[in-house]
Motif scaffolding. Structure first.
Motif, mmCIF file in Angstrom:
data_model
loop_
_atom_site.group_PDB
_atom_site.id
_atom_site.type_symbol
_atom_site.label_atom_id
_atom_site.label_comp_id
_atom_site.label_asym_id
_atom_site.label_seq_id
_atom_site.Cartn_x
_atom_site.Cartn_y
_atom_site.Cartn_z
ATOM 1 N N GLU A 66 -8.841 15.478 9.242
ATOM 2 C CA GLU A 66 -7.650 15.983 8.563
ATOM 3 C C GLU A 66 -6.778 14.839 8.057
ATOM 4 N N GLY A 67 -6.684 13.775 8.880
ATOM 5 C CA GLY A 67 -5.885 12.616 8.488
ATOM 6 C C GLY A 67 -6.393 11.994 7.197
ATOM 7 N N ALA A 68 -7.727 11.923 7.070
ATOM 8 C CA ALA A 68 -8.321 11.348 5.853
ATOM 9 C C ALA A 68 -8.000 12.231 4.656
ATOM 10 N N ARG A 69 -8.084 13.539 4.863
ATOM 11 C CA ARG A 69 -7.803 14.472 3.756
ATOM 12 C C ARG A 69 -6.336 14.423 3.344
ATOM 13 N N LYS A 70 -5.465 14.135 4.340
ATOM 14 C CA LYS A 70 -4.037 14.071 4.023
ATOM 15 C C LYS A 70 -3.639 12.700 3.481
ATOM 16 N N GLY A 71 -4.603 11.787 3.439
ATOM 17 C CA GLY A 71 -4.318 10.459 2.867
ATOM 18 C C GLY A 71 -3.558 9.548 3.804
ATOM 19 N N GLN A 104 -6.943 3.986 -2.240
ATOM 20 C CA GLN A 104 -6.591 5.258 -2.883
ATOM 21 C C GLN A 104 -7.815 6.164 -2.969
ATOM 22 N N SER A 105 -8.998 5.540 -3.021
ATOM 23 C CA SER A 105 -10.227 6.320 -3.084
ATOM 24 C C SER A 105 -10.710 6.735 -1.699
ATOM 25 N N GLY A 106 -9.978 6.336 -0.670
ATOM 26 C CA GLY A 106 -10.307 6.805 0.676
ATOM 27 C C GLY A 106 -11.085 5.833 1.541
ATOM 28 N N HIS A 107 -11.236 4.590 1.056
ATOM 29 C CA HIS A 107 -11.964 3.595 1.858
ATOM 30 C C HIS A 107 -11.052 2.416 2.156
ATOM 31 N N GLY A 108 -11.121 1.915 3.359
ATOM 32 C CA GLY A 108 -10.285 0.778 3.722
ATOM 33 C C GLY A 108 -10.623 -0.465 2.915
ATOM 34 N N CYS A 109 -9.671 -1.385 2.879
ATOM 35 C CA CYS A 109 -9.880 -2.671 2.188
ATOM 36 C C CYS A 109 -10.860 -3.507 3.011
ATOM 37 N N CYS A 149 0.832 -1.206 0.000
ATOM 38 C CA CYS A 149 0.000 0.000 0.000
ATOM 39 C C CYS A 149 0.872 1.263 0.000
ATOM 40 N N TYR A 150 0.487 2.232 -0.789
ATOM 41 C CA TYR A 150 1.244 3.479 -0.832
ATOM 42 C C TYR A 150 1.057 4.286 0.453
ATOM 43 N N ARG A 151 0.055 3.904 1.271
ATOM 44 C CA ARG A 151 -0.142 4.595 2.559
ATOM 45 C C ARG A 151 0.630 3.929 3.696
ATOM 46 N N ARG A 152 1.355 2.865 3.393
ATOM 47 C CA ARG A 152 2.066 2.126 4.429
ATOM 48 C C ARG A 152 3.017 3.014 5.259
ATOM 49 N N PRO A 153 3.747 3.943 4.636
ATOM 50 C CA PRO A 153 4.631 4.801 5.459
ATOM 51 C C PRO A 153 3.882 5.523 6.584
ATOM 52 N N PHE A 154 2.623 5.877 6.344
ATOM 53 C CA PHE A 154 1.849 6.571 7.393
ATOM 54 C C PHE A 154 1.549 5.625 8.551
ATOM 55 N N TYR A 155 1.297 4.364 8.217
ATOM 56 C CA TYR A 155 1.086 3.354 9.265
ATOM 57 C C TYR A 155 2.337 3.274 10.136
ATOM 58 N N ASP A 156 3.492 3.218 9.467
ATOM 59 C CA ASP A 156 4.744 3.093 10.213
ATOM 60 C C ASP A 156 5.062 4.337 11.032
ATOM 61 N N GLN A 157 4.587 5.482 10.571
ATOM 62 C CA GLN A 157 4.839 6.725 11.318
ATOM 63 C C GLN A 157 3.803 6.945 12.419
ATOM 64 N N GLY A 158 2.792 6.080 12.455
ATOM 65 C CA GLY A 158 1.735 6.250 13.447
ATOM 66 C C GLY A 158 0.750 7.340 13.072
ATOM 67 N N LYS A 159 0.586 7.602 11.754
ATOM 68 C CA LYS A 159 -0.357 8.641 11.307
ATOM 69 C C LYS A 159 -1.588 7.962 10.711
ATOM 70 N N PHE A 160 -2.721 8.182 11.368
ATOM 71 C CA PHE A 160 -3.941 7.493 10.967
ATOM 72 C C PHE A 160 -5.099 8.461 10.762
ATOM 73 N N ALA A 161 -5.975 8.121 9.812
ATOM 74 C CA ALA A 161 -7.256 8.822 9.716
ATOM 75 C C ALA A 161 -8.141 8.236 10.802
ATOM 76 N N GLU A 162 -8.754 9.105 11.603
ATOM 77 C CA GLU A 162 -9.613 8.621 12.690
ATOM 78 C C GLU A 162 -11.065 8.614 12.230
ATOM 79 N N ASN A 163 -11.332 9.361 11.168
ATOM 80 C CA ASN A 163 -12.675 9.518 10.658
ATOM 81 C C ASN A 163 -12.595 9.679 9.150
ATOM 82 N N PHE A 164 -13.700 9.453 8.452
ATOM 83 C CA PHE A 164 -13.639 9.543 6.999
ATOM 84 C C PHE A 164 -13.530 10.983 6.481
ATOM 85 N N ASP A 165 -13.764 11.956 7.364
ATOM 86 C CA ASP A 165 -13.666 13.339 6.870
ATOM 87 C C ASP A 165 -12.779 14.201 7.768
#
Lengths: 367, 219
Positions: A254-259, A290-295, A236-252
């Motif tokens: 700031e984290g979600a907007r930042k991907g 990539q469209s903003g929804h989890g697998c 996943c191209y979002r994997r680096p955020f997982y490793d950095q501990g950066k998560f979207a907490e909600n679908f809308d």
């Protein structure tokens, strides 16, 4: 059904206006997918061009037509689509023009003419609960599958329903739905799961068969390792955020907007093996994450029953708090009972205690 | 049963069962210990030193003078393991999600690299103290089944968690399921083994500190 004039794939692609450059590009993609050296691209192209149009019989059982839709409507026209068009799709009751007895006649004819050589593609699960739950021209799915499998060179179970039972087999499985591999055990069955599967994965398996005359290497769930060898999470191209501990907490938020990573929103990428994150969908445009929804984990067996879609993978799937509350109350009760028992034991010991008097003592004589 | 089915069981009925057994045991033992009933102490305290019990909870974690030099492995190994384990349990984002799912409280997680380093340190410290326990004749004599069991039950979740995160074995899903199941086993037997020190340590230290203060030896 429309048939091109050419009787091999190379000619048919040329007739359809596909340039040699595009065709070689497709072959290079396949070579990369199969981890073959660069010089094998020419060999793949030659084999594919010369490949005669293999007879394919496509059976649809308890399914939603999503798998067929994925393949035929995702994007047009593509080389993948055309490759599929160039195989001789002798029976597919959704796509074929014929219906009724004529359609069934086409299936019988193809099975007889290509006995032992045709590819059998199945989408949808097979109901074993009652043969009447799903029939085609009065024939139950299980009987039709057994009959068609007899003369097949190989069977490809397309979609999670055919591969693992899918939604029909989800609890409580009212029709007794089972996957193809549970009915047919004496023939090679390739599972191409996904709800729906990625088009290029379906055509990739077909191309492997056409090029090498064999089926690709499979994992322990019967899936081609080349497409299902790695988890969505690892690619996943979002994997680096997982490793950095950066998560979207909600679908809308700031984290979600930042991907940022969607793990906390229930993404099942870590336990899902598929090629979505690499091949992507709609001609490589995007994929769910990539469209903003989890697998959702749609290419895994039993994914419908694997807990809520929107709960993180490490969260409880049941109401564990209720059990914990009852257990704590029981602990208090048991603790009180034990305390009472201990106190009674203490009191009894105190009551039974007899003081020792001097006259009770006897001096021991040394021998 | 596939890895995903096992994982689903571990996240559902398995977790509820382990939590119920663990909580039942903890409440039962705390209640039992509290209700044992010491005789009321009517003696006048030799010194008024409030908070001695609370201070003792902390001070007993520090080595007495000279002990760090005499038993460096015990102290340093113990520190590295306990602090490392705390970082892993309370700092890794998926663990925080579990706590949020159960109790509704949350806090920001730490970067994976940091948690990973803490895991390696905790595993190394556990191995070091195990070697120390095996090679020191006194420690070996003092060790019983309960000690080996407590070590194993603590080590397996760390190892499976590390292996799952780094895909050290083939099937990540199965490893994750085994990791969760090993934690559930730890939780279920915690109240009935030496692992109960997770709870009883605070009670015991507070009591010792408090009673010592009344006798004039305040912490």
């Amino acid at each position: 059904m429309k048939r091109p004039a050419a009787n091999n794939i190379g000619g048919a692609l040329s007739d359809a206006g596909i340039s040699r450059r595009d065709f070689l590009g497709f072959c290079a993609t396949l070579a990369a997918a199969y981890a073959l050296p660069t010089f094998s691209v020419g060999a793949i192209a030659a084999a594919l061009e010369k490949a005669s149009r293999a007879s394919v019989i496509w059976l649809s059982f308890q399914e939603c037509t999503g798998c067929t839709e994925s393949l035929t409507r995702s994007h047009t026209p593509t080389i993948e689509g055309l490759i599929l068009e160039q195989i001789s799709l002798d029976y597919h009751h959704t796509l074929q023009a014929a219906s009724g007895a004529a359609a069934e006649q086409a299936r019988d004819d193809a099975m007889r003419a290509n006995a032992g050589k045709y590819l059998l593609i199945v989408d949808g699960s097979v109901p074993l609960g009652n043969p009447g739950y799903s029939t085609i021209a009065g024939v139950s799915n299980v009987d039709m599958l057994r009959e068609a499998a007899k003369g097949a060179a190989a069977i490809i179970a397309v979609g999670t329903c055919a591969a693992y039972g899918g939604v029909a087999a989800a609890q409580p499985n009212p029709t007794g739905a089972v996957p193809v591999s549970q009915v047919i055990q004496d023939k090679p069955v390739v599972n191409v799961p996904g709800c729906p599967p990625i088009p290029v994965v379906i055509t990739g398996v077909l191309a492997h068969f056409l090029t090498f005359g064999s089926l690709p290497e499979l994992d322990d769930l019967g899936r081609p390792k080349i497409f299902y060898g790695e988890s969505i999470h690892d690619r996943c191209y979002r994997r680096p955020f997982y490793d950095q501990g950066k998560f979207a907490e909600n679908f809308d938020d700031e984290g979600a907007r930042k991907g940022w990573c969607l793990f906390k929103l229930g993404c099942k990428g870590p336990v899902t093996y598929n090629a979505c994150a690499t091949t992507k969908w709609n001609n490589g445009v995007s994929f769910p994450i990539q469209s903003g929804h989890g697998c959702l984990g749609c290419s895994q067996p039993g994914f419908w029953d694997a807990g809520p879609f929107y709960k993180a993978l490490s969260m409880p799937t049941t109401n564990a708090q209720k059990a914990a509350g009852i257990a704590a109350a029981a602990g208090v009760a048991a603790g009180a009972a034990m305390a009472y028992a201990n106190r009674r034991k203490k009191a009894a010991a105190k009551a039974a205690h007899a003081p020792v008097k001097v006259e009770d003592l006897v001096q021991e004589k040394k021998p | 049963m596939s890895g995903l089915e096992l994982l689903t069981w571990a996240r559902g009925p398995g977790l509820a069962l382990a939590l119920a057994i663990g909580l039942f045991g903890i409440v039962l033992r705390v209640f039992e210990i509290q209700a044992l009933g010491r005789k009321a102490d009517f003696a006048k305290a030799r010194a008024i030193t409030p908070g001695s019990g609370w201070r003792t909870i902390v001070s007993r974690s520090l080595p007495p003078p000279g002990m760090l030099k005499r038993a460096p492995l015990t102290y340093l190994g113990g520190y590295v393991f306990h602090i490392g384990l705390a970082i892993v349990v309370f700092g890794f984002a998926p663990h925080i999600e579990l706590i949020r799912g159960l109790f509704g409280i949350r806090w920001p997680g730490l970067p994976n690299l940091f948690v990973d380093a803490a895991t390696v340190a905790a595993i190394a410290a556990m191995l070091a103290v195990l070697v120390g326990r095996l090679t020191d004749p006194v420690k070996r004599l003092l060790s019983g089944f309960g000690d080996w069991l407590a070590w194993t039950l603590t080590f397996v979740p760390l190892l499976t968690g590390y292996a799952a995160f780094h895909h050290l074995m083939e099937n990540y899903t199965l490893l994750l399921a085994l990791h969760i199941l090993s934690v559930e086993l730890l939780l279920a037997v915690l109240p009935f083994t030496k692992l109960f020190h997770v709870v009883s340590l605070f009670m015991a230290r507070w009591y010792n500190g408090d009673i010592a203060a009344k006798k004039g030896v305040a912490a």
